[in-house]
Design a protein around this motif. Structure first.
Motif, short mmCIF file in Angstrom:
data_model
loop_
_atom_site.label_atom_id
_atom_site.label_comp_id
_atom_site.label_asym_id
_atom_site.label_seq_id
_atom_site.Cartn_x
_atom_site.Cartn_y
_atom_site.Cartn_z
N THR A 130 -56.55 3.47 43.80
CA THR A 130 -55.96 4.81 43.66
C THR A 130 -56.85 5.70 42.94
OG1 THR A 130 -55.01 4.02 41.64
CG2 THR A 130 -53.40 4.03 43.61
N THR A 131 -57.91 5.05 42.24
CA THR A 131 -58.78 5.89 41.57
C THR A 131 -59.68 6.64 42.71
OG1 THR A 131 -58.82 4.82 39.54
CG2 THR A 131 -60.76 6.11 39.94
N SER A 132 -60.07 5.88 43.63
CA SER A 132 -61.09 6.32 44.67
C SER A 132 -60.31 7.18 45.55
CB SER A 132 -61.52 5.35 45.66
OG SER A 132 -62.65 4.51 44.78
N MET A 133 -58.91 6.83 45.58
CA MET A 133 -58.24 7.99 46.54
C MET A 133 -58.10 9.19 45.94
SD MET A 133 -55.09 5.24 47.59
CE MET A 133 -54.12 6.27 48.08
N ALA A 134 -57.86 9.27 44.66
CA ALA A 134 -57.73 10.59 43.81
C ALA A 134 -58.98 11.41 44.04
CB ALA A 134 -57.36 10.56 42.55
N LEU A 135 -60.04 10.60 43.87
CA LEU A 135 -61.42 11.50 44.08
C LEU A 135 -61.64 12.09 45.39
CD1 LEU A 135 -64.10 9.26 42.13
CD2 LEU A 135 -63.27 11.45 41.59
N MET A 136 -61.09 11.33 46.45
CA MET A 136 -61.44 11.60 47.78
C MET A 136 -60.40 12.75 48.24
SD MET A 136 -63.22 8.45 49.45
CE MET A 136 -64.61 7.71 48.74
N GLY A 137 -59.06 12.90 47.49
CA GLY A 137 -57.98 13.70 47.98
C GLY A 137 -57.11 12.88 49.06
N LEU A 138 -57.19 11.67 49.01
CA LEU A 138 -56.28 10.93 49.88
C LEU A 138 -55.03 10.53 49.40
CD1 LEU A 138 -59.20 8.36 51.13
CD2 LEU A 138 -58.45 10.28 52.15
N THR A 139 -54.08 10.41 50.15
CA THR A 139 -52.72 9.91 49.79
C THR A 139 -52.37 8.71 50.60
OG1 THR A 139 -51.67 11.16 51.66
CG2 THR A 139 -52.00 12.43 49.53
N GLU A 140 -51.30 7.97 50.32
CA GLU A 140 -50.89 6.80 50.83
C GLU A 140 -50.47 6.99 52.31
OE1 GLU A 140 -47.41 4.74 48.96
OE2 GLU A 140 -48.48 5.01 46.99
N ASP A 141 -50.21 8.30 52.90
CA ASP A 141 -50.01 8.41 54.10
C ASP A 141 -51.26 8.37 54.92
OD1 ASP A 141 -47.44 8.73 53.97
OD2 ASP A 141 -47.45 10.83 53.57
N ASP A 142 -52.51 8.62 54.17
CA ASP A 142 -53.86 8.62 54.96
C ASP A 142 -54.20 6.86 55.63
OD1 ASP A 142 -54.52 11.12 54.82
OD2 ASP A 142 -54.81 10.96 52.81
N PHE A 143 -53.54 6.04 55.31
CA PHE A 143 -53.95 4.62 55.49
C PHE A 143 -53.03 3.91 56.61
CE2 PHE A 143 -55.32 5.87 51.24
CZ PHE A 143 -56.66 5.35 51.36
#
Length: 169
Positions: A130-143
Motif C-alpha cells: 500500500t505504501t508503494s501504491m500511494a506513491l504511484m497513485g494506484l488503487t485496488e482497482d488497478d490490480f
C-alpha cells in the motif's frame, strides 16, 4: 527447546515469503517459478509486490482517480501489465523479450500469465504494498483479481519472520 519452539520451527519450515521488487520479465518468471514450486511442495507462500514489482500484477489499462502531476508522469513512463514487462538484460527494444517468449513456448514452459494463474490455484497469497501504491497513485482497482490483499511492510515483516525461505527478487 519447548513445544512452542518446535511449533515455530515447523511453521517456518513450511512457508516462504517472496518480495517482488523488480518489474522485469525474467525476474518475475523466476519469482513465480519458485513460488509455484514451493506451493506445489505444500508450503504456504506469500508474494509481496512492491515498487516496480507492482507492475507484474497491475492491469494493463491505467486506472483513473486523482493523481498528482508527478504520479501521472510516473504512470505514463511506468505502465503495468505482464505483456509490457522488459527483460533485465538483452531486452533489445523488445526483441529479447519476444525471443525469450518464443523459447519458452518452444520448450513448453508456461507464460508469466499462466504462472500467475497456477500460483493462485496453488494458494499463493498475493499482497500489493500500500505504501508503494500511494506513491504511484494506484488503487485496488488497478490490480489483477489474483491480488486480494493490500498491506504495508508490517504485514510482510510479520510473514517473513515466520518463514523459513525469504527471497527478495
Amino acid at each position: 527447546m519447548g513445544m512452542q519452539g518446535e511449533n515455530s520451527a515447523q511453521e517456518r519450515r513450511d512457508s516462504a515469503t517472496i518480495v517482488v521488487f523488480s518489474g522485469e520479465l525474467d525476474r518475475a518468471l523466476a519469482a513465480f517459478n519458485i513460488a509455484t514450486t514451493a506451493a506445489s511442495m505444500g508450503m504456504e507462500v506469500t508474494m509481496f509486490f512492491t515498487f516496480w514489482g507492482l507492475n507484474v500484477v497491475r492491469r494493463e489499462r491505467g486506472g483513473g482517480g486523482r493523481k498528482t502531476a508527478l504520479q501521472r508522469m510516473l504512470g505514463l513512463m511506468n505502465r503495468g501489465g505482464t505483456r509490457r514487462l522488459r527483460l533485465s538484460r538483452l531486452n533489445m527494444m523488445g526483441g529479447g523479450r519476444a525471443a525469450m517468449k518464443r523459447l519458452m513456448r518452444q520448450f513448453r514452459m508456461p507464460s508469466l500469465e499462466e504462472m500467475i494463474a497456477m500460483a493462485r490455484d496453488l494458494g499463493v497469497r498475493f499482497i500489493a504494498c500500500t505504501t508503494s501504491m500511494a506513491l504511484m497513485g494506484l488503487t485496488e482497482d488497478d490490480f489483477i483479481p489474483e491480488v486480494e490483499d493490500f498491506a504495508g511492510a508490517a504485514t510482510y515483516v510479520e510473514r517473513a519472520s515466520n518463514s523459513s525461505i525469504n527471497l527478495f527478487i
